[in-house]
Design a protein around this motif. Structure first.
Motif, PDB file in Angstrom:
ATOM      1  N   PRO A 325     109.484  35.816  60.683  1.00 55.40           N
ATOM      2  CA  PRO A 325     109.552  36.041  59.231  1.00 55.40           C
ATOM      3  C   PRO A 325     108.463  35.309  58.455  1.00 55.40           C
ATOM      4  O   PRO A 325     107.893  35.869  57.508  1.00 55.40           O
ATOM      5  CB  PRO A 325     110.950  35.509  58.866  1.00 55.40           C
ATOM      6  N   VAL A 326     108.170  34.077  58.847  1.00 55.21           N
ATOM      7  CA  VAL A 326     107.124  33.319  58.150  1.00 55.21           C
ATOM      8  C   VAL A 326     105.768  33.981  58.368  1.00 55.21           C
ATOM      9  O   VAL A 326     104.973  34.134  57.423  1.00 55.21           O
ATOM     10  CB  VAL A 326     107.105  31.860  58.625  1.00 55.21           C
ATOM     11  N   MET A 327     105.478  34.383  59.593  1.00 50.15           N
ATOM     12  CA  MET A 327     104.225  35.089  59.867  1.00 50.15           C
ATOM     13  C   MET A 327     104.132  36.370  59.042  1.00 50.15           C
ATOM     14  O   MET A 327     103.069  36.697  58.494  1.00 50.15           O
ATOM     15  CB  MET A 327     104.124  35.423  61.361  1.00 50.15           C
ATOM     16  N   GLY A 328     105.247  37.076  58.953  1.00 48.18           N
ATOM     17  CA  GLY A 328     105.269  38.305  58.155  1.00 48.18           C
ATOM     18  C   GLY A 328     104.976  38.036  56.692  1.00 48.18           C
ATOM     19  O   GLY A 328     104.269  38.802  56.034  1.00 48.18           O
ATOM     20  N   GLY A 329     105.522  36.943  56.159  1.00 50.02           N
ATOM     21  CA  GLY A 329     105.258  36.584  54.772  1.00 50.02           C
ATOM     22  C   GLY A 329     103.794  36.276  54.529  1.00 50.02           C
ATOM     23  O   GLY A 329     103.225  36.682  53.502  1.00 50.02           O
ATOM     24  N   VAL A 330     103.168  35.552  55.460  1.00 46.32           N
ATOM     25  CA  VAL A 330     101.737  35.246  55.324  1.00 46.32           C
ATOM     26  C   VAL A 330     100.922  36.533  55.389  1.00 46.32           C
ATOM     27  O   VAL A 330      99.973  36.733  54.617  1.00 46.32           O
ATOM     28  CB  VAL A 330     101.279  34.267  56.421  1.00 46.32           C
ATOM     29  N   TYR A 331     101.298  37.419  56.293  1.00 43.10           N
ATOM     30  CA  TYR A 331     100.576  38.684  56.451  1.00 43.10           C
ATOM     31  C   TYR A 331     100.650  39.517  55.173  1.00 43.10           C
ATOM     32  O   TYR A 331      99.643  40.061  54.706  1.00 43.10           O
ATOM     33  CB  TYR A 331     101.169  39.452  57.627  1.00 43.10           C
ATOM     34  N   LEU A 332     101.843  39.593  54.576  1.00 42.89           N
ATOM     35  CA  LEU A 332     102.001  40.327  53.316  1.00 42.89           C
ATOM     36  C   LEU A 332     101.243  39.655  52.179  1.00 42.89           C
ATOM     37  O   LEU A 332     100.634  40.323  51.343  1.00 42.89           O
ATOM     38  CB  LEU A 332     103.485  40.429  52.961  1.00 42.89           C
ATOM     39  N   TYR A 343      90.831  36.943  57.222  1.00 35.18           N
ATOM     40  CA  TYR A 343      90.153  35.827  56.568  1.00 35.18           C
ATOM     41  C   TYR A 343      90.485  34.556  57.361  1.00 35.18           C
ATOM     42  O   TYR A 343      91.655  34.306  57.667  1.00 35.18           O
ATOM     43  CB  TYR A 343      90.653  35.712  55.135  1.00 35.18           C
ATOM     44  N   PRO A 344      89.488  33.753  57.757  1.00 40.22           N
ATOM     45  CA  PRO A 344      89.745  32.634  58.676  1.00 40.22           C
ATOM     46  C   PRO A 344      90.900  31.727  58.275  1.00 40.22           C
ATOM     47  O   PRO A 344      91.752  31.398  59.110  1.00 40.22           O
ATOM     48  CB  PRO A 344      88.402  31.882  58.670  1.00 40.22           C
ATOM     49  N   ALA A 345      90.944  31.310  57.007  1.00 43.28           N
ATOM     50  CA  ALA A 345      92.021  30.404  56.582  1.00 43.28           C
ATOM     51  C   ALA A 345      93.381  31.063  56.689  1.00 43.28           C
ATOM     52  O   ALA A 345      94.389  30.392  56.957  1.00 43.28           O
ATOM     53  CB  ALA A 345      91.768  29.938  55.147  1.00 43.28           C
ATOM     54  N   LEU A 346      93.435  32.402  56.509  1.00 48.48           N
ATOM     55  CA  LEU A 346      94.721  33.095  56.595  1.00 48.48           C
ATOM     56  C   LEU A 346      95.119  33.369  58.038  1.00 48.48           C
ATOM     57  O   LEU A 346      96.312  33.480  58.340  1.00 48.48           O
ATOM     58  CB  LEU A 346      94.665  34.395  55.791  1.00 48.48           C
ATOM     59  N   GLY A 353     101.445  28.153  59.595  1.00 48.45           N
ATOM     60  CA  GLY A 353     102.489  28.277  58.581  1.00 48.45           C
ATOM     61  C   GLY A 353     103.884  28.320  59.162  1.00 48.45           C
ATOM     62  O   GLY A 353     104.873  28.165  58.438  1.00 48.45           O
ATOM     63  N   THR A 354     103.970  28.493  60.484  1.00 44.99           N
ATOM     64  CA  THR A 354     105.283  28.479  61.135  1.00 44.99           C
ATOM     65  C   THR A 354     105.918  27.089  61.107  1.00 44.99           C
ATOM     66  O   THR A 354     107.021  26.910  61.618  1.00 44.99           O
ATOM     67  CB  THR A 354     105.169  28.975  62.579  1.00 44.99           C
ATOM     68  N   CYS A 355     105.215  26.116  60.498  1.00 50.75           N
ATOM     69  CA  CYS A 355     105.873  24.834  60.233  1.00 50.75           C
ATOM     70  C   CYS A 355     107.092  25.025  59.341  1.00 50.75           C
ATOM     71  O   CYS A 355     107.997  24.182  59.316  1.00 50.75           O
ATOM     72  CB  CYS A 355     104.895  23.866  59.557  1.00 50.75           C
ATOM     73  N   LEU A 356     107.148  26.160  58.608  1.00 50.41           N
ATOM     74  CA  LEU A 356     108.275  26.459  57.719  1.00 50.41           C
ATOM     75  C   LEU A 356     109.345  27.286  58.423  1.00 50.41           C
ATOM     76  O   LEU A 356     110.225  27.845  57.765  1.00 50.41           O
ATOM     77  CB  LEU A 356     107.770  27.200  56.478  1.00 50.41           C
ATOM     78  N   ALA A 357     109.294  27.355  59.742  1.00 48.10           N
ATOM     79  CA  ALA A 357     110.302  28.101  60.504  1.00 48.10           C
ATOM     80  C   ALA A 357     111.735  27.697  60.171  1.00 48.10           C
ATOM     81  O   ALA A 357     112.624  28.555  60.113  1.00 48.10           O
ATOM     82  CB  ALA A 357     110.038  27.944  62.002  1.00 48.10           C
ATOM     83  N   HIS A 375     103.167  30.327  51.065  1.00 52.32           N
ATOM     84  CA  HIS A 375     102.251  29.510  51.865  1.00 52.32           C
ATOM     85  C   HIS A 375     100.865  30.146  51.935  1.00 52.32           C
ATOM     86  O   HIS A 375      99.847  29.440  51.895  1.00 52.32           O
ATOM     87  CB  HIS A 375     102.818  29.321  53.269  1.00 52.32           C
ATOM     88  N   SER A 376     100.810  31.462  52.030  1.00 54.08           N
ATOM     89  CA  SER A 376      99.519  32.139  52.142  1.00 54.08           C
ATOM     90  C   SER A 376      98.655  31.909  50.912  1.00 54.08           C
ATOM     91  O   SER A 376      97.419  31.952  51.002  1.00 54.08           O
ATOM     92  CB  SER A 376      99.729  33.642  52.361  1.00 54.08           C
ATOM     93  N   ALA A 377      99.286  31.658  49.763  1.00 55.37           N
ATOM     94  CA  ALA A 377      98.519  31.358  48.549  1.00 55.37           C
ATOM     95  C   ALA A 377      98.240  29.873  48.425  1.00 55.37           C
ATOM     96  O   ALA A 377      97.105  29.455  48.121  1.00 55.37           O
ATOM     97  CB  ALA A 377      99.288  31.852  47.317  1.00 55.37           C
ATOM     98  N   LEU A 378      99.250  29.064  48.677  1.00 54.88           N
ATOM     99  CA  LEU A 378      99.116  27.630  48.435  1.00 54.88           C
ATOM    100  C   LEU A 378      98.149  26.968  49.393  1.00 54.88           C
ATOM    101  O   LEU A 378      97.372  26.089  49.011  1.00 54.88           O
ATOM    102  CB  LEU A 378     100.496  26.964  48.523  1.00 54.88           C
ATOM    103  N   VAL A 379      98.171  27.382  50.660  1.00 57.92           N
ATOM    104  CA  VAL A 379      97.351  26.704  51.662  1.00 57.92           C
ATOM    105  C   VAL A 379      95.860  26.873  51.379  1.00 57.92           C
ATOM    106  O   VAL A 379      95.043  26.040  51.774  1.00 57.92           O
ATOM    107  CB  VAL A 379      97.698  27.221  53.078  1.00 57.92           C
ATOM    108  N   LEU A 380      95.487  27.940  50.669  1.00 55.07           N
ATOM    109  CA  LEU A 380      94.086  28.139  50.327  1.00 55.07           C
ATOM    110  C   LEU A 380      93.617  27.162  49.259  1.00 55.07           C
ATOM    111  O   LEU A 380      92.411  26.977  49.068  1.00 55.07           O
ATOM    112  CB  LEU A 380      93.860  29.576  49.844  1.00 55.07           C
TER     113      LEU A 380
END
Length: 491
Positions: A325-332, A343-346, A353-357, A375-380
């Motif tokens: 689910p976390v991977m799916g959220g980052v992908y979306l 994109y490399p950072a993504l 990002g699976t630290c939020l598992a 996470h996909s927005a914040l980590v950038l």
């Protein structure tokens, strides 16, 4: 260390894996290229993202990773820190980040600083050995102060590293508490906070550290073969080469998937045994590879390091149901923010990002998708304030998200709170005895089912006893008087 450690095989297993990595390196590259590549690796500033495969070649990167693994497991062994599930986490992290940021030289000042902290506190180093290894997240700070700063000198780099190692044990113990077990990369959050203080100080003295991007793109085929062979080997070895029957191994693996949330601390090795953990490791490795395939990314130092980290945490909180689910959220999120997942950072965000598992495991998969999307927005953005000095940037972002999401979801949506006690913080890292599987992250349904059966039994016993007492009383009691309402009506 009292008695024989029941997971002593971890030491020799780690040595074996490291030696195999070094042998593979010499198959893939020439010795002279490896030596030259290692020189380039140890003389780099190592700011995030510095792909050692790009800097020194695949052979030198794999040799560095293997050597760092050997050094790390020897630190654990010599310190007397018992081997358990978290030891596998440490080996996955050290091997993974030794492909992009940690090398055989820049980790030592930080380890020395933590050793001095243990001496200062009059405590055994075994209590802090894990922190010493994880704190090498700030190894780029050592390299930068030694080689890249306008004030650069090797003594300055060593001194800064010792300071980092001395400070982080107490800081990480505090940050662990405030995240409620929802971020598996606690040290990444602690190091991120520390780096946010260091960068302005450096800037005030005229330094300007900044993130970089060295990103290899021509090594996917080699890494795919290496990772696939490793994942298959873990699954087969876990199924057939442990003391547990194959059927039991997969039954226990199913329990990992269905009955654990992954909330830290969750030592799967002590809870379920070696077989299911090895199977989980192999499966999770394939899931990480699949994400890179779907994202159209590259297999290089950073992405393989991310997969190694997922595989390491397969012994301590990550499984297919809570990482997907976390991977799916980052992908979306990649598409939602006008980027693409390659994109490399993504690419790294989808893996690290699976630290939020635990968010997905504890609150449900929709919240895992939400956490991944944020996470996909914040980590950038979190990489900027720390200027590439913190290798665990995804852990820093994950910690911020965990601190915000946990109380929000708990108060508004779910009202489910995992209770951490002081003994949860370090006991798990200091023992290797089998863990009680009714603790440390199993879903509440086990406890509730037990309580329901217990209360039902008690109620049935009370009801039966009440019926017997009622029959005795009825036989001995005089005739009941007429009801009061009926007497009033008659009058």
């Amino acid at each position: 260390m009292k008695g024989k450690n029941r997971y002593e095989g971890i030491f020799w297993g780690t040595i074996l894996v490291a030696v195999l990595m070094i042998l593979i390196a010499f198959i893939l590259d020439k010795p002279i290229n490896i030596l030259t590549g290692l020189y380039h690796i140890v003389t780099m500033q190592d700011l995030l993202i510095t792909d050692y495969v790009h800097i020194g070649g695949i052979g030198a990167a794999l040799v560095n990773s293997g050597l760092v693994m050997i050094l790390s497991i020897c630190v654990i062994k010599i310190s007397g820190d018992p081997f358990n599930g978290f030891t596998i986490v440490e080996m996955g992290l050290m091997a993974g980040f030794a492909l992009f940021g940690k090398n055989i030289l820049n980790i030592w000042p930080i380890i020395l600083g933590t050793w001095l902290y243990a001496k200062y506190q009059k405590e055994p180093f075994s209590k802090h050995a894990s922190v010493a290894l994880l704190a090498t997240s700030l190894a780029p700070l050592v390299s930068y102060m030694a080689l890249g700063s306008i004030h650069a000198s090797i003594p300055l780099g060593i001194a800064v590293g010792v300071m980092v190692g001395f400070i982080l044990p107490s800081l990480s113990a505090y940050t662990y508490k405030i995240q409620n077990g929802m971020n598996l990369y606690n040290m990444g959050f602690a190091c991120g906070l520390f780096a946010m203080m260091i960068v302005p100080v450096l800037t005030a003295f005229g330094d300007h550290p900044d993130s970089v991007l060295y990103w290899a793109e021509d090594y996917s085929q080699s890494f795919i073969i290496i990772l696939a062979m490793a994942c298959i080997s873990f699954i087969l070895f876990g199924t057939f080469c442990t003391s547990m029957p194959a059927k039991s191994v997969w039954a226990q693996y199913w329990r990992i998937l269905s009955d654990t949330t992954g909330r830290a601390p969750s030592d799967y090795l002590r809870m379920f045994g070696a077989g299911p953990v090895l199977v989980n490791t192999g499966v999770n490795g394939f899931i990480g590879m699949l994400y890179i395939f779907l994202a159209g990314g590259q297999f290089n130092g950073p992405t393989v390091g991310g997969i190694f980290t997922i595989m390491g945490f397969s012994a301590f909180g990550k499984h297919a149901y809570n990482i997907i689910p976390v991977m799916g959220g980052v992908y979306l999120g990649a598409y939602g923010m006008h980027y693409t997942p390659d994109y490399p950072a993504l690419q790294l965000a989808g893996l690290f990002g699976t630290c939020l598992a635990p968010v997905a495991g504890h609150f449900g998969w929709p919240y895992g998708v939400l956490a991944g999307f944020i996470h996909s927005a914040l980590v950038l953005q979190t990489g900027g304030p720390v200027a590439g000095l913190n290798l665990y940037n995804n852990g820093f972002s994950g910690g911020l998200i965990a601190i915000v999401l946990y109380p929000t979801i708990t108060a508004i949506a779910r009202h489910r709170r995992p209770h951490l006690q002081d003994r949860d913080y370090y006991d798990l890292f200091e023992a290797s005895d089998p863990a009680d599987v009714n603790q440390w992250g199993l879903r509440e349904k086990w406890a509730m089912a037990f309580l329901r059966r217990r209360f039902a039994k008690i109620l049935s016993q009370q009801k039966a006893a009440g019926q017997e007492d009622s029959a005795v009383l009825q036989a001995a009691a005089p005739a009941e008087p007429e009801p009061r309402e009926q007497s009033i009506q008659e009058n």
